[in-house]
Design an enzyme around this catalytic site. Structure first.
Site, PDB file in Angstrom:
ATOM      1  N   PHE A 149      -6.259  -1.857  -4.465  1.00  0.00           N
ATOM      2  CA  PHE A 149      -5.607  -1.447  -3.211  1.00  0.00           C
ATOM      3  C   PHE A 149      -6.452  -0.366  -2.556  1.00  0.00           C
ATOM      4  O   PHE A 149      -6.640   0.715  -3.104  1.00  0.00           O
ATOM      5  CB  PHE A 149      -4.176  -0.935  -3.405  1.00  0.00           C
ATOM      6  CG  PHE A 149      -3.541  -0.620  -2.076  1.00  0.00           C
ATOM      7  CD1 PHE A 149      -2.922  -1.598  -1.329  1.00  0.00           C
ATOM      8  CD2 PHE A 149      -3.626   0.662  -1.528  1.00  0.00           C
ATOM      9  CE1 PHE A 149      -2.397  -1.325  -0.071  1.00  0.00           C
ATOM     10  CE2 PHE A 149      -3.095   0.946  -0.270  1.00  0.00           C
ATOM     11  CZ  PHE A 149      -2.478  -0.046   0.454  1.00  0.00           C
ATOM     12  N   ASP A 234     -12.667   5.407  -5.238  1.00  0.00           N
ATOM     13  CA  ASP A 234     -11.539   5.640  -4.332  1.00  0.00           C
ATOM     14  C   ASP A 234     -10.529   6.510  -5.069  1.00  0.00           C
ATOM     15  O   ASP A 234      -9.744   6.029  -5.878  1.00  0.00           O
ATOM     16  CB  ASP A 234     -10.920   4.309  -3.889  1.00  0.00           C
ATOM     17  CG  ASP A 234      -9.751   4.508  -2.924  1.00  0.00           C
ATOM     18  OD1 ASP A 234      -9.257   5.643  -2.803  1.00  0.00           O
ATOM     19  OD2 ASP A 234      -9.323   3.508  -2.307  1.00  0.00           O
ATOM     20  N   LYS A 263      -4.729  11.105   1.329  1.00  0.00           N
ATOM     21  CA  LYS A 263      -3.386  11.494   0.890  1.00  0.00           C
ATOM     22  C   LYS A 263      -3.219  13.006   0.695  1.00  0.00           C
ATOM     23  O   LYS A 263      -3.054  13.713   1.679  1.00  0.00           O
ATOM     24  CB  LYS A 263      -3.006  10.695  -0.359  1.00  0.00           C
ATOM     25  CG  LYS A 263      -2.848   9.203  -0.028  1.00  0.00           C
ATOM     26  CD  LYS A 263      -2.029   8.421  -1.029  1.00  0.00           C
ATOM     27  CE  LYS A 263      -1.669   7.064  -0.467  1.00  0.00           C
ATOM     28  NZ  LYS A 263      -2.422   5.945  -1.016  1.00  0.00           N
TER      29      LYS A 263
HETATM   30  C1  LIG Z   1      -2.994   4.843  -0.139  1.00  0.00           C
HETATM   31  C2  LIG Z   1      -4.324   4.374  -0.534  1.00  0.00           C
HETATM   32  C3  LIG Z   1      -5.285   3.978   0.413  1.00  0.00           C
HETATM   33  C4  LIG Z   1      -4.971   3.898   1.902  1.00  0.00           C
HETATM   34  O1  LIG Z   1      -4.611   5.108   2.448  1.00  0.00           O
HETATM   35  P1  LIG Z   1      -3.825   5.140   3.872  1.00  0.00           P
HETATM   36  O2  LIG Z   1      -3.782   6.591   4.222  1.00  0.00           O
HETATM   37  O3  LIG Z   1      -2.470   4.555   3.626  1.00  0.00           O
HETATM   38  O4  LIG Z   1      -4.629   4.320   4.808  1.00  0.00           O
HETATM   39  C5  LIG Z   1      -6.538   3.620  -0.027  1.00  0.00           C
HETATM   40  N1  LIG Z   1      -6.839   3.631  -1.339  1.00  0.00           N
HETATM   41  C6  LIG Z   1      -5.943   3.990  -2.285  1.00  0.00           C
HETATM   42  C7  LIG Z   1      -6.352   4.003  -3.720  1.00  0.00           C
HETATM   43  C8  LIG Z   1      -4.653   4.336  -1.925  1.00  0.00           C
HETATM   44  O5  LIG Z   1      -3.755   4.653  -2.852  1.00  0.00           O
END
Ligand SMILES: *Cc1c(COP(=O)(O)O)cnc(C)c1O
Length: 407
Positions: A149, A234, A263
């Site tokens: 994700f 990520d 985040k």
């Molecule tokens: C939440 C998340 C994203 C996307 O972030 P948004 O601010 O919702 O666009 C990307 N990678 C990971 C691992 C995430 O948990």
């Protein structure tokens, strides 16, 4: 003059009805309407209190209404909130320096949301491939993992393996290949001369808090070095304290080439994300090739600077590590035939239910009745990710309720 907003007089049911009628149905939230929050607690419009066990998918790692973060925002609100990058502002430089130092890297490229930062990392890797590695035009390949994700843009869903994220959104962006998460041979077999990067979550969040086999990330590091491809971590959800360290990769003693943050970087106050890397890699960016109107805005940077300052104390990382160990110990002792596995790291837990026990959503609804807000992911998994300011007493309170529902 007193202004009584209509919102304050409305019941939860009325709010839910409004959202149902006038907001697109791209979420299926629990039926709780939050009006206020503090620390690990949120209060709904009727005044009922709940413990927040999701922390906005880890965007609220330092707790709701954190006094220092709110103060940083308040001070900056009275100064300047947006300049765009057409001009300089006095928060961007210090923010980039302080974040780069926290990451032990050189250069920061600020964006707003996680998905934008992932897109930025993809562009970084491709351009690095063409200008530094010598990959022929339009041939760059980026390897990703199954069940990944990384966000919701059309390019990012192009390499999702979740049909729900993809169906009806094609045509998709080429140039990506997915390999099994945690399988180093699959990665090795997938790498070719055009491969520019491997993009990976050090622990997969949305997939259900999937922890890769011990040593895997170290093998990834070695393989990426050997093959001259960028290791992009990520850390949007796993990083910034959640796993009991500033970055999840530190718990495996690995150093990626590129870090993606989001985040919690904005402390739950402002959306801000970033790609962080070396001067060498980030030199692919020259004026005009990439940008964002709100990226690096002084309001978000001021809050994020406070986040970096807070992280430098290690207070939240230490709490996540210590209480995380305590939490896993207590979870392991729960007598239940409903749970297939408890897994995770720090204050980040995936509770996978047996299919015979029903879907995780059912348990989230029961816990809501008990005053605890949790979120399911992928049908059978419930995630626990409280704000990292949680105390042992508060965690015990949560465990009591969990024990009751899992019994
Ligand atoms: C939440 C998340 C994203 C996307 O972030 P948004 O601010 O919702 O666009 C990307 N990678 C990971 C691992 C995430 O948990």
């Amino acid at each position: 003059m007193t202004v009584q907003t209509q919102t304050n007089e409305m019941t939860s049911a009325k709010h839910i009805e409004l959202v149902d009628r006038h907001a697109a149905h791209n979420y299926h939230p629990l039926p709780v309407v939050v009006a206020e929050a503090d620390g690990v607690w949120v209060t709904d419009v009727e005044g009922k209190r709940y413990m927040d066990m999701l922390a906005a998918y880890s965007a609220v790692n330092f707790g709701h209404n954190h006094p220092e973060l709110i103060e940083a925002a308040r001070v900056q609100l009275d100064r300047v909130t947006l300049t765009s990058r057409a001009f300089q502002n006095d928060q961007l430089g210090p923010f980039c320096k302080e974040l780069a130092e926290l990451c032990d890297k050189d250069v920061v490229l600020p964006m707003n949301t996680g998905a934008e930062a992932v897109e930025t990392a993809i562009k970084t890797a491709r351009k690095w491939g063409y200008t530094k590695k010598g990959v022929s035009a339009d041939k760059a390949k980026i390897i990703c993992c199954s069940e990944n994700f990384h966000g919701r843009t059309t390019t990012i869903v192009s390499f999702s393996t979740d049909p729900l994220c993809r169906e009806g959104f094609g045509p998709f962006t080429p140039g990506f290949e997915t390999v099994e998460y945690g399988n180093i041979d699959a990665l090795r077999n997938s790498i070719d001369d055009n491969t520019v990067a491997f993009l990976i979550e050090p622990i997969q969040g949305e997939a259900g808090i999937i922890v890769p086999p011990a040593g895997y990330l170290q093998q990834v590091r070695d393989l990426c070095t050997e093959k001259n491809i960028l290791f992009i971590a990520d850390e949007i959800q796993a990083g910034l304290g959640r796993c009991g360290a500033t970055f999840c990769v530190q718990t495996e003693n690995v150093v990626p080439d590129v870090l993606i943050l989001g985040k919690a970087l904005g402390g739950g106050v402002m959306p801000i994300s970033a790609v962080v890397s070396s001067t060498e890699i980030m030199s692919v960016f020259t004026p005009g090739v990439h940008g964002s109107t709100f990226g690096g805005n002084p309001l978000a940077c001021a809050v994020a600077r406070k986040v970096v300052e807070i992280l430098k104390t290690n207070k939240y990382q230490d709490n996540a590590k210590q209480l995380g160990e305590y939490l896993f110990d207590r979870l392991g002792k729960i007598k239940t035939d409903k749970v297939k596995q408890f897994r995770g790291r720090g204050l980040w837990v995936g509770i996978e239910f047996h299919e015979s026990a029903g879907v995780a959503r059912k348990y989230c609804e029961q816990l809501m009745q008990e005053g605890m807000l949790c979120k399911d992911t992928h049908e059978q998994v419930m995630r626990l990710a409280p704000p990292l300011c949680i105390t042992k007493d508060e965690l015990d309170w949560a465990l009591e309720r969990l024990e009751k529902v899992l019994a």
